[in-house]
Design a protein around this motif. Structure first.
Motif, PDB file in Angstrom:
ATOM      1  N   LEU A   1     -23.316 -17.108 -94.698  1.00  0.00           N
ATOM      2  CA  LEU A   1     -23.630 -15.681 -94.772  1.00  0.00           C
ATOM      3  C   LEU A   1     -22.349 -14.855 -94.867  1.00  0.00           C
ATOM      4  O   LEU A   1     -22.251 -13.920 -95.668  1.00  0.00           O
ATOM      5  CB  LEU A   1     -24.444 -15.268 -93.553  1.00  0.00           C
ATOM      6  CG  LEU A   1     -24.932 -13.826 -93.535  1.00  0.00           C
ATOM      7  CD1 LEU A   1     -25.951 -13.588 -94.632  1.00  0.00           C
ATOM      8  CD2 LEU A   1     -25.522 -13.474 -92.181  1.00  0.00           C
ATOM      9  N   GLU A   2     -21.360 -15.213 -94.070  1.00  0.00           N
ATOM     10  CA  GLU A   2     -20.091 -14.495 -94.095  1.00  0.00           C
ATOM     11  C   GLU A   2     -19.402 -14.656 -95.446  1.00  0.00           C
ATOM     12  O   GLU A   2     -18.801 -13.712 -95.970  1.00  0.00           O
ATOM     13  CB  GLU A   2     -19.196 -14.994 -92.958  1.00  0.00           C
ATOM     14  CG  GLU A   2     -19.718 -14.628 -91.574  1.00  0.00           C
ATOM     15  CD  GLU A   2     -18.960 -15.320 -90.457  1.00  0.00           C
ATOM     16  OE1 GLU A   2     -18.016 -16.078 -90.781  1.00  0.00           O
ATOM     17  OE2 GLU A   2     -19.302 -15.112 -89.289  1.00  0.00           O
ATOM     18  N   SER A   3     -19.488 -15.854 -96.023  1.00  0.00           N
ATOM     19  CA  SER A   3     -18.892 -16.106 -97.326  1.00  0.00           C
ATOM     20  C   SER A   3     -19.566 -15.265 -98.408  1.00  0.00           C
ATOM     21  O   SER A   3     -18.889 -14.682 -99.274  1.00  0.00           O
ATOM     22  CB  SER A   3     -19.000 -17.593 -97.665  1.00  0.00           C
ATOM     23  OG  SER A   3     -18.484 -17.856 -98.947  1.00  0.00           O
ATOM     24  N   ILE A   4     -20.889 -15.182 -98.351  1.00  0.00           N
ATOM     25  CA  ILE A   4     -21.641 -14.390 -99.324  1.00  0.00           C
ATOM     26  C   ILE A   4     -21.299 -12.904 -99.179  1.00  0.00           C
ATOM     27  O   ILE A   4     -21.080 -12.195-100.169  1.00  0.00           O
ATOM     28  CB  ILE A   4     -23.153 -14.625 -99.156  1.00  0.00           C
ATOM     29  CG1 ILE A   4     -23.510 -16.055 -99.540  1.00  0.00           C
ATOM     30  CG2 ILE A   4     -23.964 -13.632 -99.990  1.00  0.00           C
ATOM     31  CD1 ILE A   4     -24.930 -16.450 -99.177  1.00  0.00           C
ATOM     32  N   LEU A   5     -21.246 -12.424 -97.949  1.00  0.00           N
ATOM     33  CA  LEU A   5     -20.930 -11.012 -97.706  1.00  0.00           C
ATOM     34  C   LEU A   5     -19.546 -10.652 -98.219  1.00  0.00           C
ATOM     35  O   LEU A   5     -19.351  -9.596 -98.826  1.00  0.00           O
ATOM     36  CB  LEU A   5     -21.027 -10.706 -96.214  1.00  0.00           C
ATOM     37  CG  LEU A   5     -22.418 -10.378 -95.676  1.00  0.00           C
ATOM     38  CD1 LEU A   5     -22.420 -10.422 -94.157  1.00  0.00           C
ATOM     39  CD2 LEU A   5     -22.863  -9.011 -96.169  1.00  0.00           C
TER      40      LEU A   5
ATOM     41  N   ALA B   1     -23.468 -18.437-106.017  1.00  0.00           N
ATOM     42  CA  ALA B   1     -23.782 -19.770-105.504  1.00  0.00           C
ATOM     43  C   ALA B   1     -22.598 -20.709-105.689  1.00  0.00           C
ATOM     44  O   ALA B   1     -22.271 -21.506-104.792  1.00  0.00           O
ATOM     45  CB  ALA B   1     -25.026 -20.317-106.200  1.00  0.00           C
ATOM     46  N   GLN B   2     -21.934 -20.623-106.829  1.00  0.00           N
ATOM     47  CA  GLN B   2     -20.766 -21.468-107.079  1.00  0.00           C
ATOM     48  C   GLN B   2     -19.626 -21.123-106.139  1.00  0.00           C
ATOM     49  O   GLN B   2     -18.961 -22.009-105.587  1.00  0.00           O
ATOM     50  CB  GLN B   2     -20.330 -21.325-108.541  1.00  0.00           C
ATOM     51  CG  GLN B   2     -21.334 -21.895-109.537  1.00  0.00           C
ATOM     52  CD  GLN B   2     -20.961 -21.584-110.987  1.00  0.00           C
ATOM     53  OE1 GLN B   2     -20.074 -20.747-111.250  1.00  0.00           O
ATOM     54  NE2 GLN B   2     -21.627 -22.237-111.928  1.00  0.00           N
ATOM     55  N   LEU B   3     -19.407 -19.827-105.930  1.00  0.00           N
ATOM     56  CA  LEU B   3     -18.334 -19.387-105.041  1.00  0.00           C
ATOM     57  C   LEU B   3     -18.587 -19.809-103.594  1.00  0.00           C
ATOM     58  O   LEU B   3     -17.659 -20.174-102.870  1.00  0.00           O
ATOM     59  CB  LEU B   3     -18.182 -17.862-105.109  1.00  0.00           C
ATOM     60  CG  LEU B   3     -17.588 -17.274-106.385  1.00  0.00           C
ATOM     61  CD1 LEU B   3     -17.688 -15.759-106.379  1.00  0.00           C
ATOM     62  CD2 LEU B   3     -16.127 -17.702-106.529  1.00  0.00           C
TER      63      LEU B   3
ATOM     64  N   THR C   1     -23.308 -23.207-102.655  1.00  0.00           N
ATOM     65  CA  THR C   1     -24.728 -23.398-102.344  1.00  0.00           C
ATOM     66  C   THR C   1     -25.523 -23.246-103.639  1.00  0.00           C
ATOM     67  O   THR C   1     -24.963 -23.348-104.729  1.00  0.00           O
ATOM     68  CB  THR C   1     -25.188 -22.391-101.257  1.00  0.00           C
ATOM     69  OG1 THR C   1     -26.526 -22.694-100.883  1.00  0.00           O
ATOM     70  CG2 THR C   1     -25.086 -20.963-101.737  1.00  0.00           C
ATOM     71  N   ASN C   2     -26.812 -22.976-103.518  1.00  0.00           N
ATOM     72  CA  ASN C   2     -27.644 -22.878-104.722  1.00  0.00           C
ATOM     73  C   ASN C   2     -28.205 -21.466-104.895  1.00  0.00           C
ATOM     74  O   ASN C   2     -28.153 -20.636-103.987  1.00  0.00           O
ATOM     75  CB  ASN C   2     -28.785 -23.910-104.677  1.00  0.00           C
ATOM     76  CG  ASN C   2     -29.662 -23.751-103.448  1.00  0.00           C
ATOM     77  OD1 ASN C   2     -30.325 -22.728-103.257  1.00  0.00           O
ATOM     78  ND2 ASN C   2     -29.650 -24.769-102.589  1.00  0.00           N
ATOM     79  N   HIS C   3     -28.774 -21.229-106.052  1.00  0.00           N
ATOM     80  CA  HIS C   3     -29.294 -19.916-106.437  1.00  0.00           C
ATOM     81  C   HIS C   3     -30.376 -19.440-105.482  1.00  0.00           C
ATOM     82  O   HIS C   3     -30.418 -18.275-105.099  1.00  0.00           O
ATOM     83  CB  HIS C   3     -29.826 -20.010-107.874  1.00  0.00           C
ATOM     84  CG  HIS C   3     -30.435 -18.745-108.392  1.00  0.00           C
ATOM     85  ND1 HIS C   3     -31.718 -18.349-108.070  1.00  0.00           N
ATOM     86  CD2 HIS C   3     -29.933 -17.785-109.212  1.00  0.00           C
ATOM     87  CE1 HIS C   3     -31.983 -17.206-108.669  1.00  0.00           C
ATOM     88  NE2 HIS C   3     -30.932 -16.840-109.380  1.00  0.00           N
ATOM     89  N   VAL C   4     -31.262 -20.344-105.074  1.00  0.00           N
ATOM     90  CA  VAL C   4     -32.383 -19.981-104.202  1.00  0.00           C
ATOM     91  C   VAL C   4     -31.874 -19.514-102.836  1.00  0.00           C
ATOM     92  O   VAL C   4     -32.358 -18.524-102.278  1.00  0.00           O
ATOM     93  CB  VAL C   4     -33.352 -21.171-104.040  1.00  0.00           C
ATOM     94  CG1 VAL C   4     -34.441 -20.833-103.022  1.00  0.00           C
ATOM     95  CG2 VAL C   4     -33.977 -21.531-105.384  1.00  0.00           C
ATOM     96  N   THR C   5     -30.884 -20.224-102.296  1.00  0.00           N
ATOM     97  CA  THR C   5     -30.318 -19.848-101.000  1.00  0.00           C
ATOM     98  C   THR C   5     -29.638 -18.483-101.078  1.00  0.00           C
ATOM     99  O   THR C   5     -29.786 -17.648-100.179  1.00  0.00           O
ATOM    100  CB  THR C   5     -29.317 -20.905-100.526  1.00  0.00           C
ATOM    101  OG1 THR C   5     -29.993 -22.165-100.395  1.00  0.00           O
ATOM    102  CG2 THR C   5     -28.707 -20.524 -99.182  1.00  0.00           C
ATOM    103  N   ILE C   6     -28.907 -18.238-102.156  1.00  0.00           N
ATOM    104  CA  ILE C   6     -28.256 -16.945-102.348  1.00  0.00           C
ATOM    105  C   ILE C   6     -29.299 -15.825-102.348  1.00  0.00           C
ATOM    106  O   ILE C   6     -29.142 -14.801-101.681  1.00  0.00           O
ATOM    107  CB  ILE C   6     -27.464 -16.914-103.664  1.00  0.00           C
ATOM    108  CG1 ILE C   6     -26.249 -17.844-103.575  1.00  0.00           C
ATOM    109  CG2 ILE C   6     -27.038 -15.485-104.011  1.00  0.00           C
ATOM    110  CD1 ILE C   6     -25.183 -17.387-102.614  1.00  0.00           C
ATOM    111  N   GLN C   7     -30.387 -16.035-103.084  1.00  0.00           N
ATOM    112  CA  GLN C   7     -31.436 -15.022-103.169  1.00  0.00           C
ATOM    113  C   GLN C   7     -32.041 -14.748-101.799  1.00  0.00           C
ATOM    114  O   GLN C   7     -32.277 -13.592-101.429  1.00  0.00           O
ATOM    115  CB  GLN C   7     -32.516 -15.472-104.151  1.00  0.00           C
ATOM    116  CG  GLN C   7     -33.567 -14.407-104.429  1.00  0.00           C
ATOM    117  CD  GLN C   7     -34.500 -14.818-105.549  1.00  0.00           C
ATOM    118  OE1 GLN C   7     -34.600 -15.983-105.908  1.00  0.00           O
ATOM    119  NE2 GLN C   7     -35.200 -13.843-106.122  1.00  0.00           N
TER     120      GLN C   7
END
Length: 301
Positions: free
Chosen positions: A201-205, A222-224, A227-233
């Motif tokens: 979560l911190e990485s995505i933020l 997701a690449q950064l 993880t995968n597209h579904v998890t990002i969404q």
């Protein structure tokens, strides 16, 4: 004691008191919901106040028999419930009270729409008014401080944002924002059901914070983040529900293309964004001034 800055939704809420409907106030943690609740209480009589961060207060309404709820409310004319999303079955409890005690004015606040909204939407259909309380709006600050004084503060608002605690404690902005982002704001997200990877979560933020004003691709995120597209969404949906970010889709006359295209994602508060990348430099020393202005203006829309 910090001065109370009137909120724009106050008059609208006051006009709907004693209408036989519950009033639900959503918003991120520390956006001023409790302060607003205290201000509204000045216009109410015989108040029962429950804070659902307290286990005993939560339990008071979890028994959903009418006789029990009536015994809890007693002769009170107003019921104020803070952090209502913490109480299991809050929607049904409120429905029973609204249907059977129409003289009782209920006001409930919640910092997590994925819990509170899901609980109250169906049970309280046609029985509630909903309001969103975000960090301070420019018009609210303008009305309180005056145009000359508030315009002088614009550069600071772009860097530190407009959470009430930040506005009321000049000189402590960076420390308070780091505390807010680290301890309070993400509490609902981290504690939500099976969220097991706070580091993701911190990485995505952080990735989103670095991409404000740019179109965001879930595949690239997701690449950064590894993880995968579904998890990002899913994570982005949770962050939206906690009032940390919001999505702004591209406009296209072709609906199919509009769905396929990337979106821009903004933060509800500039200060939270800057805290995530640990950058509180003055505007003249930054290379993201345009992005800060865009985020500020879009969040003010």
């Amino acid at each position: 004691m910090p001065a109370f800055i009137p909120r724009q939704i106050t008059d609208n809420i006051l006009s709907r008191l004693h209408s036989g409907k519950a009033i639900i106030i959503f918003g991120p943690r520390q956006s001023g919901k409790t302060t607003l609740l205290n201000n509204l209480s000045q216009h109410l009589e015989k108040i029962l106040y429950l804070n659902c961060d307290d286990a005993q207060d939560r339990q008071a309404l979890e028994n959903q028999s009418l006789s029990h709820l009536k015994s809890v409310v007693g002769t009170y004319k107003s019921l104020l419930i803070d952090e209502a999303q913490r109480m299991s079955g809050i929607g049904l409890s409120l429905k029973i009270l609204v249907d059977n005690m129409p003289q009782l004015q209920i006001i409930a606040t919640g910092s997590s729409s994925f819990e509170l909204s899901n609980q109250v939407s169906e049970p309280l259909t046609g029985r509630k008014y909903e309001y969103l309380l975000l960090p301070m709006a420019f018009q609210e600050l303008l009305a309180h401080h005056g145009g000359f004084n508030e315009n002088k503060e614009l550069s600071r608002r772009l860097v530190f944002g407009t959470y009430p605690d930040i506005i009321n404690n000049p000189g402590q902005e960076a420390e308070l924002l780091n505390l807010l982002a680290g301890s309070y704001l993400f509490k609902d997200v981290f504690s939500f059901q099976d969220l097991r990877r706070p580091e993701l979560l911190e990485s995505i933020l952080r990735a989103l914070a670095l991409q404000i004003s740019s179109e965001v691709s879930y595949t690239e995120l997701a690449q950064l983040a590894g993880t995968n597209h579904v998890t990002i969404q899913r994570y982005i949906q949770l962050l939206e529900a906690a009032f940390i970010i919001f999505r702004l889709p591209n406009y296209s006359t072709n609906q199919r293309n509009e769905i396929k295209r990337s979106r821009k994602i903004y933060f509800w508060d500039n200060g939270i964004r800057n805290s995530l990348i640990n950058d509180f430099r003055d505007l003249e020393n930054r290379n993201d001034i345009g992005s800060l202005w865009e985020n500020y203006l879009v969040s003010e829309r």
